[in-house]
Design an enzyme around this catalytic site. Structure first.
Site, PDB file in Angstrom:
ATOM      1  CD  GLU A 322      80.392  70.289  -4.343  1.00 24.01           C
ATOM      2  OE1 GLU A 322      79.391  70.444  -3.595  1.00 24.01           O
ATOM      3  OE2 GLU A 322      80.327  70.449  -5.361  1.00 24.01           O
ATOM      4  CG  HIS A 323      81.440  66.275  -5.030  1.00 24.76           C
ATOM      5  ND1 HIS A 323      81.005  67.248  -5.563  1.00 24.76           N
ATOM      6  CD2 HIS A 323      80.695  65.659  -3.713  1.00 24.76           C
ATOM      7  CE1 HIS A 323      79.821  67.153  -4.746  1.00 24.76           C
ATOM      8  NE2 HIS A 323      79.848  66.509  -3.886  1.00 24.76           N
TER       9      HIS A 323
END
Length: 424
Positions: A322-323
């Site tokens: 996601e990050h």
């Protein structure tokens, strides 16, 4: 926490890392399906029933009034209001540039004009989580791109705070220019947005993160409405080398770990010595950190793995975080090899929290390796791209043989005849 060379990871360890806490909704599908059916059949009465059952309050009017919004400003710190306004400006500016880079186009070739136009959806519903905490930043991240895209009606639903809306959520909705705010949460809110009730309008797309019941509901109503993507526990992969600052890495690790007991935090590093230093720093910082109860659980889903920069890149692309933080000596060089990530943070001064709140990029991002197939929330989430064609008689004549031959080969003789009649 696993600390090991990538090349030495066994199949089970690699599976734990790559197939982290993916949301398994199968066990709750019957419950969520029942909620959705009840909302579809009984509308506001079902919403009142579930609000009493799950939130413990009686609400007759789910829509937040202008008076309630005005009072909300007096209930939160003026510095929070100012920060929300400044964050909104950055988010709006980023998404306006994003919108300007969407192009309508047309080719004109031998009597055939063919192209693409851009049109927004008409109505969007933005789900904003509540419960343990409230997230006004998510209001900005969901409402703003929809408004920039030109959506005519953008509404917010969020669980009630007692019988009222959470003040910060209401203020953020006002700042982002939402067209309506409703005090309703959970799967029942998704049902209301998907099917419409007397008080809550049916929308064309539902966006925003939520708990497992919200995620399940979004999956079940997909097709009735569009959705952004399934959301799971938050995650980060931090890519390091000898140049990385252990303190920064440790704090970014803890910043992710405090989100949720099921959050996943992976660190890749190019030397064993550096890996040990990072681990020591993390353990030291935990001693004085807040939200340690959550961090100590999420750390069980975490790992520090060691390998060459190429091995680290390969693992990152398989993990599809996601990050993704690239805290190496030459982050832009590493970036060239990155294929899968929701949002990417380069260098020592771009921790994930800046993207969560104020850099302008969107924080509603795909999790659980969904970055292999989805992008984060953007103006494009709310955009349709109809194609357009216009032909002269000469243009039609030029491709008529192709059309009639293929139509007849597929047994669609009236398709063929529709072309022939225009040329006779």
């Amino acid at each position: 926490m696993i600390v090991k060379k990538i090349s030495k990871l066994n199949e089970k360890e690699l599976d734990i890392i790559l197939n982290r806490n993916k949301t398994n909704i199968s066990g709750i599908l019957p419950t969520v399906s029942e909620i959705l059916e009840n909302v579809q059949k009984n509308g506001d009465n079902a919403l009142k029933e579930y609000t009493k059952k799950f939130d413990g309050v009686d609400i007759d009017n789910f829509k937040v009034s202008t008076e309630e919004i005005d009072k909300a400003y007096d209930k939160i710190d003026s510095k929070v209001v100012e920060s929300l306004e400044k964050a909104y400006e950055n988010i709006r500016e980023f998404h306006e540039i994003q919108f300007k880079n969407l192009n309508e186009w047309e080719i004109d070739k031998k009597g055939i004009k063919a192209g693409q136009i851009i049109r927004p959806v008409e109505k969007a519903g933005c789900y904003v989580p509540g419960g343990r905490a409230f997230y006004p930043s998510t209001v900005l991240m969901t409402v703003t791109p929809a408004k920039v895209a030109g959506v005519k009606e953008v509404i917010v639903t969020s669980p009630p705070n007692g019988t009222e809306g959470n003040p910060a959520t209401l203020v953020a909705s006002d700042i982002a220019k939402a067209d309506g705010i409703y005090k309703i949460g959970g799967a029942q809110a998704i049902g209301a947005l998907a099917y419409g009730t007397k008080s809550i309008p049916k929308v064309d797309i539902i966006v925003g993160p939520g708990n497992i019941f919200v995620t399940a509901a979004k999956k079940l109503v997909y097709g009735e409405v569009s959705i952004d993507f399934p959301a799971g526990p938050s995650e980060v992969l931090i890519m390091c080398d000898e140049s990385s600052n252990e303190e920064y890495v440790a704090m970014d690790f803890l910043a992710q770990a405090e989100h949720d007991p099921n959050a996943s935090c992976i660190i890749t590093v190019t030397s064993e010595k550096k890996a040990e230093k990072i681990k020591e720093r993390i353990l030291m910082e935990i001693k004085t950190a807040k939200r340690t109860e959550i961090i100590e659980k999420s750390i069980l889903n975490s790992a520090i793995v060691i390998g060459s920069i190429d091995e680290c890149i390969e693992l990152s692309n398989s993990y599809a975080p996601e990050h993704l933080e690239i805290m190496t000596k030459n982050p832009r060089e590493v970036l060239k090899s990155i294929e899968n990530a929701g949002s990417i943070f380069l260098g020592n001064y771009a921790p994930v929290p800046v993207g969560d709140y104020a850099s302008g990029t969107n924080h509603v991002l795909p999790t659980s390796a969904c970055a292999k197939m989805y992008s984060g929330l953007s103006v494009e989430t709310f955009i349709k791209k109809p194609t357009v064609q216009e032909l002269t008689k000469e243009g039609l004549l030029g491709i008529s043989d192709i059309v009639t031959t293929l139509a007849e080969a597929e047994g669609l003789f009236n398709h063929s005849e529709a072309v022939k009649r225009r040329l006779n």
